[in-house]
Design an enzyme around this catalytic site. Sequence first.
Site, mmCIF file in Angstrom:
data_model
loop_
_atom_site.group_PDB
_atom_site.id
_atom_site.type_symbol
_atom_site.label_atom_id
_atom_site.label_comp_id
_atom_site.label_asym_id
_atom_site.label_seq_id
_atom_site.Cartn_x
_atom_site.Cartn_y
_atom_site.Cartn_z
ATOM 1 N N HIS A 161 -12.843 54.184 -16.960
ATOM 2 C CA HIS A 161 -12.106 53.975 -15.754
ATOM 3 C C HIS A 161 -13.629 54.331 -14.512
ATOM 4 O O HIS A 161 -13.121 54.561 -13.285
ATOM 5 C CB HIS A 161 -11.809 55.914 -15.613
ATOM 6 N N LYS A 183 -25.837 37.464 4.501
ATOM 7 C CA LYS A 183 -24.939 37.499 3.003
ATOM 8 C C LYS A 183 -25.323 36.680 2.110
ATOM 9 O O LYS A 183 -25.982 35.728 1.929
ATOM 10 C CB LYS A 183 -23.475 37.731 3.326
ATOM 11 N N SER A 207 -22.642 33.094 4.713
ATOM 12 C CA SER A 207 -21.708 33.035 5.231
ATOM 13 C C SER A 207 -22.045 32.476 6.662
ATOM 14 O O SER A 207 -23.503 32.256 6.345
ATOM 15 C CB SER A 207 -21.395 35.366 6.096
ATOM 16 N N GLU A 252 -16.540 34.446 -8.036
ATOM 17 C CA GLU A 252 -14.485 35.216 -7.401
ATOM 18 C C GLU A 252 -13.913 34.231 -7.673
ATOM 19 O O GLU A 252 -12.729 34.451 -8.043
ATOM 20 C CB GLU A 252 -14.785 35.014 -6.059
#
Length: 463
Positions: A155, A282, A276, A289
């Site tokens: 979970h 970043k 970024s 992704e």
Amino acid sequence: MKLWGGRFTKPTNQLMDEYTASINFDKKLAKYDIQGSLAHVEMLKVCGIIPAEDADKIADGLQVVLGKIESGEAELSEEHEDIHMNVEKLLIEEVGAVGGKLHTGRSRNDQVALDMRLYLRDAIGTTIQLLVDVQKALINQAKLNLDTVMPGYTHLQRAQPVLFGHHMMAYVFMFQRDTERLMDSLKRVNKSPLGAGALAGTTFPIDRQFVADKLGFDGICENSLDAVSDRDFVVEFLANASLISTHLSRLCEEFVQWSSAEFNFIELDDSFTTGSSMMPQKKNPDLAELVRGKTGRVYGHLIGMLTTLKGLPLAYNKDMQEDKEGMFDTFETLKGALALFAPMIDTMQVKKENMYAAVKNDFSNATDLADYLVGKGMPFRESHAVVGQVVLNCINNGKYLLDMTLEEFQSFSELIESDIFEALTPETVVNARDVAGGTAKHRVEEQIAKAEQILDSAGLTGL
Ligand code: ARG
């Protein structure tokens, strides 16, 4: 003049030509189409269906055509619709009218089914090799992390500590099932449809087995109608690819989470991340992704193909031309992802201390306290309740189990003795899962040995 133009009095509408042509994508099949034609023409010669001299001219011409297509010299045109007719046209340009004998006893319907099978056979072989590379990278990380304790989750809540190596090995066996499914599908892919003709077979005394042997098939498709209308093998590949994408996507999700500041368990190498344009600090796990994101198009191709086939009467229908782009795109998407995954896994930095700190600061040893009490004779259901009370008390006092004193433990159960402190350390807790397939260090070593034995077996490397 079209190759089939004889019974027509008008040319086709030009927009219709553009809409129905497949050459812009089925040119990917050129190599396989010519490979199939070479086997077919040799069979025509051996069976005495066309003169040997003609067959040899055609075979030489096909080699020249292949060279010209591969070098980009040959002009492939929408006017000639697809790769089959473009090749035939080029062949006739090369060797003259005798080239028109190639299509004896054959239809584009069995020809295209053949090309698809030849393409997929190679694609499956490549996919398996790439899966093996990913598995090897995972095994390497497992070996480097046989002492790396991390929280295991259910979970997405910390549940029980596991070795990071154990976590890596879970994916190794997952990808192993993918390989097995692909291998199994080869039994059905690797059958020759050639000889089915348009749908009913052919009047020429051909030798289907000769062509099958020549092309390395395990056998022939048994029914001519089925041979030209079957695209189950494409669906199977798309389904297998979908499951591989699911597995990759789950691993991607873990990489994305683990490389966030919230987890801070791994750092992906600079070469597999991006920055970024606005925020200088970043470092984004873009590759993970995007692989996760591309799962959508792979699933899309599967449902697209199933839908195309649904309700098609036997035998060939033009709808089936829609089998190609999804299959090509699926293979290329998967190939790209798998080829990048092995080095991304190899180069990631595992932050062992952070994983360990996460285990220290949680209650993932609570089951072990319950098991400890069971060892002293208390029924598990009762010990579960006692430990629940202990945990609640800790939470109220801002502590973890190992911050408690022996007296505090004993106020919950007199069965608890001083050996409890050793019993609850992360290392003890992990190594206590000493069951086949468990997370104890030597059980993970057993898994590694088993996986390496499977990968080394001739079945996988002999493709
Ligand atoms: N381009 C076609 C396809 O990919 C080849 C088979 C065409 N057959 C036909 N009878 N029109 O399906």
